[in-house]
Design a protein around this motif. Structure first.
Motif: not given
Length: 441
Positions: A205-224
């Motif tokens: 689930d955590a991995s999917n959250a990362v993938s979706e964040t990137i896929a929808v174009g949300k630009t974070a300064a960091a995703i750790e």
């Protein structure tokens, strides 16, 4: 003996001589002496490299740059700082901060690793998803070539004409020359920042959250990303900061901007995490709270000693959409080998850092851990990634270069090496699989 290995302790070979130059001219003279006598040599910074790239595999002369540690010039008007190779990323940011600037690349070792080594390995860090890696912030270099000649490449301009020689040197692991000065770019600090801590009971689930964040174009300064084992290591030691050790994984997001932007970005990321079954998501704009959370992430590598005497750290990079699949396979590798594997990495770039824990006093465990690491790097290539994101190839991964590249591609790399270093004395036997250098027609 202090200089027999770098941060990757599998490979050890003490140099015959260690020298400490204080200037570019002295580095040039040392290289010239080595050339005249046919003696291999290599540069070394703080020794924090994790691939054996700073090991004197053919002994010879180690050129340690620890006395070349000056900030030469600060140019706020043009957002440039000129530094010698032993200055750290944190020292550059400290020098820039008085006027509201900072140096963006921030590897976990940024307080101790030297900029020369960061350049050699094209280091990344927590914030490279937004700001890029070292090569995006190096505008010019002064280098001592393997023939002893001093060459200046690049400059203050962002896009000089001609071939990108700076880009060629960044990431070359000291095999094409020795960096003696660098012109680095500094950036204006964002007006504000916030951090989000998302807690998950499932690593998928955590991995999917990362993938979706990137896929929808949300630009974070960091995703750790940190898994349960990594959190346990941190919370077992003096760097404990209250991480939820009962959770399977956490994601640390950092966002930057004005206050209204922070709220909007944070809300979007909270929604994505909740959609992917996050147990909880909390957001903080408090600088002390943000620093505490990120300190836990940066302390993870050094905290592994709380769980095991030693570890192998690899850094393959994968397409971020393949993260859930690869995380599952890493867990399967842990079960297969009987070795604990902690995961803490730059999820926004897909730059994995599996930490394979082992006890060197148990017969066969060291070699088992090293093999497990190589298997995971092959997996990264198989899913469309690469064998290294920022730690370099060095000795450890050079035979895997044949797994990633065709022989024709490797021959072109050998050709470049021979153009710069026709005698093969400059940090020899690194990066490229063993094969006699042959000039290509």
């Amino acid at each position: 003996m202090v200089y027999e290995c770098d941060g990757q302790t599998f490979f050890k070979s003490a140099p015959d001589i260690v020298v400490f130059p204080t200037s570019t001219e002295e580095v040039s003279e040392i290289v010239d002496v080595c050339n005249r006598h046919g003696v291999p040599y290599l540069p070394r910074g703080a020794g924090t490299a994790l691939s054996g790239s700073a090991v004197a595999i053919k002994r010879g002369v180690m050129i340690t740059l620890s006395r070349m540690n000056r900030i030469m010039r600060v140019d706020f008007d043009n957002q440039r700082i000129v530094v010698e190779p032993y200055v750290t990323a944190s020292q550059i940011t400290a020098a820039a901060s008085e006027r509201g600037f900072f140096y963006a690349p921030d590897p976990a070792s940024y307080t101790v690793s030297s900029i020369g080594g960061n350049i050699a390995h094209n280091a990344g860090g927590n914030h490279c998803i937004k700001y890029g890696v070292t090569t995006n912030h190096i505008l010019g270099l002064e280098i001592v070539l393997p023939n002893g000649t001093v060459l200046e490449i690049g400059g203050k301009a962002l896009d000089p004409p001609g071939y990108d020689l700076v880009g060629l040197l960044v990431g070359s692991e000291g095999t094409l020359g020795i960096v003696t000065k660098a012109i680095v770019r500094i950036l204006r600090k964002a007006p504000g920042s916030a951090a989000l801590l998302a807690v998950f009971d499932s690593i998928v689930d955590a991995s999917n959250a990362v993938s979706e964040t990137i896929a929808v174009g949300k630009t974070a300064a960091a995703i750790e990303f940190m898994d349960q084992l990594a959190m346990r290591a941190v919370e077992s030691g003096v760097r404990a900061c209250g991480l939820p050790v009962d959770a399977e994984a956490i994601i640390l997001f950092e966002v930057e901007g004005y206050s209204e932007e922070l709220d909007l970005q944070g809300q979007h990321m909270m929604e994505i995490c909740k959609k992917n079954h996050a147990r909880s998501v909390a957001m903080s704009k408090d600088p002390a709270g943000i620093a505490k959370l990120m300190a836990g992430r940066k302390a993870a590598f050094g905290s592994m000693g709380n769980l095991a005497p030693a570890y192998v750290c690899d850094d393959g990079t994968i397409p971020r959409s393949r993260l859930p699949e690869v995380m599952t396979k890493i867990r399967e590798k842990s079960v297969e080998t009987g070795l604990m594997i902690a995961n803490v990495f730059h999820a926004g770039e897909g730059n994995l850092h599996p930490l394979i824990l082992y006890n060197p006093r148990k017969q066969g465990e060291a070699s088992k851990a090293l093999k497990a690491g190589m298997d995971l790097l092959r997996l990264c290539v198989e899913v469309g990634g690469t064998i290294t994101g920022e730690h370099g190839v060095g000795i450890e991964k050079k035979e895997l270069m044949s797994f990633q590249y065709t022989e024709q591609e490797l021959d072109r790399m050998r050709f470049i090496k021979e153009i710069f270093d026709s005698e093969g004395l400059c940090n020899p036997d690194k990066i490229l699989p063993n094969k006699e250098l042959t000039m290509l027609a």
